[in-house]
Enzyme design. Structure first.
Site, short mmCIF file in Angstrom:
data_model
loop_
_atom_site.label_atom_id
_atom_site.label_comp_id
_atom_site.label_asym_id
_atom_site.label_seq_id
_atom_site.Cartn_x
_atom_site.Cartn_y
_atom_site.Cartn_z
N CYS A 73 0.86 -1.17 0.00
CA CYS A 73 0.00 0.00 0.00
C CYS A 73 0.90 1.23 0.00
O CYS A 73 1.78 1.36 0.87
CB CYS A 73 -0.86 -0.03 1.26
SG CYS A 73 -1.82 1.48 1.53
N CYS A 183 -0.83 4.11 -6.24
CA CYS A 183 -1.72 3.48 -5.25
C CYS A 183 -1.99 2.08 -5.76
O CYS A 183 -2.30 1.90 -6.95
CB CYS A 183 -3.02 4.27 -5.14
SG CYS A 183 -4.35 3.41 -4.25
N1 DGL Z 1 -4.11 0.86 -1.68
C1 DGL Z 1 -3.77 2.07 -0.97
C2 DGL Z 1 -2.50 2.68 -1.57
O1 DGL Z 1 -1.73 2.01 -2.22
C3 DGL Z 1 -4.77 3.17 -0.85
C4 DGL Z 1 -6.22 2.96 -0.82
C5 DGL Z 1 -6.85 3.69 0.34
O2 DGL Z 1 -7.08 4.92 0.26
O3 DGL Z 1 -7.09 3.01 1.33
O4 DGL Z 1 -2.23 3.84 -1.38
#
Ligand code: DGL
Length: 261
Positions: A73, A183
């Site tokens: 993430c 993201c």
């Molecule tokens: N998957 C998360 C990232 O890579 C973000 C998604 C969220 O806002 O929770 O930043």
């Protein structure tokens, strides 16, 4: 040799992009994936709050004796990766937006970095831009609503294409020819991005991060035995049935085993 599981986490389905790449590179590894859906989305939350979640999740993963943790993430990596490395005795692999490859491959000298507000506000992003972005114009574009759209399974629909157009239109009109997916959720929007902007180059670091994770295992002599069976265990902090459904929509086999949060 080390047959303990690899821990991996994200606020939801985004990290599955890294998981998929990791599983194909390392077919003998067990993964324990923590989906923090009760706290989704991370993007708009203050960094301190996301950091707190990262610490709690790490403690839970370590209680299951993971040998390494992949922070799948970008928002969590931006908020916490250096603190996690200082605080816990296992290796961490995190996400870094692929600004460097984007700057190298852009012909127009203008690239978009599409990420959550949390990632774009963080120091990590600032450092990457400083290191690699000098000769390139970088449009930092918050993907407001995009992670939610992915989590709700609305990729590959007219909604998905429209949402992508909405956030990227301005930069593309200004001459950007490359988008960095900052993201992990946005990996699942690649089809929508291609449909909306067929000429746009897409930089996605999920596979590079999976490769880095394998390399860290190799360097530490921590790979699982070659006869170890690949396996996926899940921890979901929110509603696990809907998370499984979301996984199914993204093509992951049904009913992986589950531990408790
Ligand atoms: N998957 C998360 C990232 O890579 C973000 C998604 C969220 O806002 O929770 O930043």
């Amino acid at each position: 040799m080390d047959n303990r599981p690899v821990g991996m986490f994200d606020s939801g389905v985004g990290g599955l992009s890294v998981l998929r790449a990791f599983q194909s590179l390392a077919p003998n590894e067990r993964v324990l994936y923590f989906a923090d859906t009760a706290w989704f989305p991370y993007g708009p939350r203050p960094a301190a709050e996301v950091r707190k979640r990262c610490f709690a999740i790490t403690q839970r993963l370590l209680a299951s004796d993971v040998k390494m943790i992949v922070v799948a993430c970008n928002t969590a990596s931006a908020a916490a990766i250096s603190d996690l490395r200082e605080a816990f005795p296992v290796p961490f692999v995190g996400m870094v937006p692929g600004v460097k490859p984007a700057a190298v491959q852009s012909r127009t000298g203008r690239v978009v970095i599409l990420a959550t507000e949390g990632t774009l506000d963080g120091d990590l992003y600032g450092r990457v831009v400083e290191d690699f972005g000098r000769s390139t114009v970088i449009d930092a574009v918050p993907g407001t609503g995009l992670a939610e759209l992915v989590e709700a399974g609305r990729t590959g629909t007219p909604d998905g294409t429209a949402a992508v157009k909405d956030v990227l239109n301005r930069s593309i009109a200004a001459g950007a020819d490359t988008v960095v997916l900052g993201c992990t959720h946005y990996h699942f929007l690649i089809g929508d991005i291609r449909a909306a902007f067929p000429q746009l180059a897409i930089v996605d670091t999920s596979e590079a991060v999976a490769r880095r994770a394998v390399q860290v295992l190799d360097d530490g002599g921590m790979r699982a035995d070659s006869d170890n069976q690949q396996r996926l265990d899940l921890i979901v902090s929110g509603d696990s049935a809907s998370f499984r459904e979301a996984m199914g929509r993204l093509g992951f086999p049904a009913t992986p085993q589950e531990a408790t949060a």
